[in-house]
Design a protein around this motif. Sequence first.
Motif, PDB file in Angstrom:
ATOM      1  N   ARG A 242      -6.478   3.779   0.406  1.00 11.42           N
ATOM      2  CA  ARG A 242      -6.735   5.083  -0.211  1.00 11.42           C
ATOM      3  C   ARG A 242      -7.963   5.750   0.399  1.00 11.42           C
ATOM      4  O   ARG A 242      -7.958   6.955   0.675  1.00 11.42           O
ATOM      5  CB  ARG A 242      -6.929   4.899  -1.719  1.00 11.42           C
ATOM      6  CG  ARG A 242      -7.004   6.221  -2.491  1.00 11.42           C
ATOM      7  CD  ARG A 242      -7.592   6.018  -3.875  1.00 11.42           C
ATOM      8  NE  ARG A 242      -8.976   5.558  -3.815  1.00 11.42           N
ATOM      9  CZ  ARG A 242     -10.014   6.350  -3.554  1.00 11.42           C
ATOM     10  NH1 ARG A 242      -9.818   7.639  -3.311  1.00 11.42           N
ATOM     11  NH2 ARG A 242     -11.244   5.861  -3.528  1.00 11.42           N
TER      12      ARG A 242
ATOM     13  N   GLU B  10      -7.171  -0.133  -2.234  1.00  7.72           N
ATOM     14  CA  GLU B  10      -8.283   0.817  -2.327  1.00  7.72           C
ATOM     15  C   GLU B  10      -8.763   1.218  -0.928  1.00  7.72           C
ATOM     16  O   GLU B  10      -9.092   2.388  -0.678  1.00  7.72           O
ATOM     17  CB  GLU B  10      -9.423   0.200  -3.139  1.00  7.72           C
ATOM     18  CG  GLU B  10     -10.709   1.032  -3.172  1.00  7.72           C
ATOM     19  CD  GLU B  10     -10.552   2.405  -3.794  1.00  7.72           C
ATOM     20  OE1 GLU B  10     -11.438   3.259  -3.607  1.00  7.72           O
ATOM     21  OE2 GLU B  10      -9.515   2.647  -4.462  1.00  7.72           O
TER      22      GLU B  10
ATOM     23  N   THR C   3       0.802  -1.232   0.000  1.00  2.98           N
ATOM     24  CA  THR C   3       0.000   0.000   0.000  1.00  2.98           C
ATOM     25  C   THR C   3       0.830   1.275   0.000  1.00  2.98           C
ATOM     26  O   THR C   3       0.304   2.352  -0.271  1.00  2.98           O
ATOM     27  CB  THR C   3      -0.920   0.026   1.230  1.00  2.98           C
ATOM     28  OG1 THR C   3      -0.097   0.046   2.422  1.00  2.98           O
ATOM     29  CG2 THR C   3      -1.818  -1.205   1.260  1.00  2.98           C
TER      30      THR C   3
END
Length: 819
Positions: free
Chosen positions: A452, A449, A395
Amino acid sequence: MKHLLQTLLGSISQGIYLLDEDGRVCLYNDRLCELLDIPRSFLDSHPTLAEMNAFQMQRGDFGKDANLVDDHARQYVLAGGKGPIPTHFLRLTRAGLTLEVRSRQLPNGGMVRTFSDVSDYVQAEAGRKRANELLYATQAIAEMGGWEIDYLNHQVTWTDGVYRIFDTTAQSFQPTLESTRKLFTPEALLIVDASYNDSQTQPKTHEFEIEMITLTGRHIWVHSRGTSVWSEGRIIKRTAIVQDITRRKQTELALRDSEARWKLALESVGDGVWDLQVQTGEEYLSPQLLRMYGYAEGELPTEMGEMDMRTHPEDLAKMQHDRQAHLDGHSSTYSNEHRVRCKDGNWKWVHSRGMVISRDAQGRPLRMIGTHTDITERKTAEALIWQQAHFDILTGLPNRRMMQERLAQELKKCRRDNLQLAVLFIDLDHFKEVNDTLGHDQGDTLLMEAARRIQACLREVDTVARMGGDEFIVIITELSDAAHLQTILPKLLNTLSASFQLGHDQVYVSASVGVTVYPIDGHTIEDLFKNADQALYVAKDAGRNRFSFFTPALQKAARERAQLMSDLRTALVAQEFRVVFQPIVELATGAIHKAEALVRWLHPIRGLISPAAFIPVAESSGLIVEIGEWVFAQAARQVKHWRKTLHPQFQISVNKSPVQFENPNPKHTSWIEQLNELGLPGDSIVVEITEGLLLSTSGGVLDQLLSLRDEGINVSLDDFGTGYSSLSYLQRFDIDFVKIDQSFVRQLVAGSTDLALCQAIIAMAHALGMKVIAEGVETELQRDLLAAAGCDYGQGYLFSRPVAAEEFEALFSPSISGN
């Protein structure tokens, strides 16, 4: 001249001594004393090489049998420095340093020997190899020309740089296995062929310097370094970087013939030399230093400001400060590491060292000389190692280590400014199901995701880190009031519960969040982590997709849970568990041919502990596997007895936790084998499973369920209607019994929604060939309504509480429908 030479030697980073034509030490520098721990008084006595060797050998500097010296130089050291002189070898010092030793004989019969501390390089090299294979390839290959040989396809590939090295172009020359052999001198062919034919050790890397011939007939020297791929004892591919080192070779030859021994000493260590006239600012830069930055002689003005202008803005102030401190006499030598912009625009890390060699009568510096050492590879390796040590690779978020460092800094800031901060533990709900169903690649996409989305909910001053798996930690800083969290937390839950598009699949997860606040809940990182983890446990236990704040009650509950887990570990050995049986009654006749085996824990101090209290702890710790095996063994022996004394078709239901399916102990005898040993058929046991188990995509779970079916063991689906069941799951796993959860039975009255749901479940199960057991039957009205709906069996306090085997036998009769 000797004073100048001594001053120059003092400015370089290597230890060095020179032997005169009589073989005695005539010059040395302080760095030599520092690296070898040799007193100046000894060196000032002008010892011979043999005396130097004996002095170190007597102190044990070379280790037992010179085991701290490279193999190829060991005999030379043991012989007291007699015999052929190795030009290069490595040795360890007693202080743990790794020294690179280079020797070169001088035309007058003397010798210069240098000692370089390469400990940092060796450590960085080891770190790079561990950290990343790509980093190793990057350092193993220089930036000159690429030469690849594919022996399987008989192809030779050159980059433009190689064509330039050999005075040709891609249009003029086609490199092949045959055409390139003419570029090698006979001696070079022997070296290269030997590396190809070493099928015994099959080295994966090579490095050599060889003489070659260009397409115009010019003789050049080439440095080749690269990697080889072996298969079945032969090389199938070699990738190398080749560098034209002709000029360096010519320089080395010129230096060997030079009478300037100090210049020979400096050039032998490969550093670029600078010579600064302090008062005028005029600065001489050696050809080696200019080449280091991509310049030719005469391309740069001879002014000090030129190199300052090319120093990185972030490094310039520190570099100038360190240099001025030495010029002002505040330091014995000048030393600074900084970045310099090369001609091609790239930045190169260098270690600049220097020393003032002359001052005027007032003590003002007149002349300062020094060197530049290229440390780019070391700095690159250190940066990569630091990155991988502090950030999550997937990540890009800070990892646990980096997050703890930031949290420590934020706690200091909070103490100083009287602020609050919050630590959030975030765990993605149902991530395992996504990972198991769609694969790890899609799971990684979801994690990226999710990271994020979490970042998008936070301010720049806040920190989010990935702890591993599907766990994240958030630090909310500069909280003037903890009420601010009431805005952030719902935002986090909402964004993580929104759909994730993974390729063609749209999936949903949610998040459980544990929250703790400094300084209200704790003052140390350890306390805050412990508190957030306890709050997270509560959030997950309460149904997930929610947040929970830490409270002192949670801390007490956590301590009790830990004590419970500790007591559980000894309970089985101490025979504190009991098995009780609750009858399962045939509603049409009142007959009892079935029972459910349930475990009870009689704690020696706390008395009877509810299964609702200890079963979750047993599952989370894995102890449920051993407990479940013990319960099954008790039930199997009991059903054998009751088939003889109560009814030949008697069945006992045994609960089997998902943990037992997911983590079976291979040392345990399988349930089927245990039944066979007791002479019992498979249908004497019913295995009760939960609806959540049906979602598992584990091949092991499916195999176990199919194995039970094949052996005739019935499967009962517990608490039906409260989980995730679908008709496809019921058909796929050949369920024999469906148990209606007591939440539907508890408020059962005529005309109620619960009755309609029960009727629908019964009708559906019968249509699929399954029988139905209603749990939690406590009143005659409930029994009658269920019987009228066609329910096959009932279980609950109306008939009997769970009782010991002896009490159960007393209940047995052809019918208890009136009880």
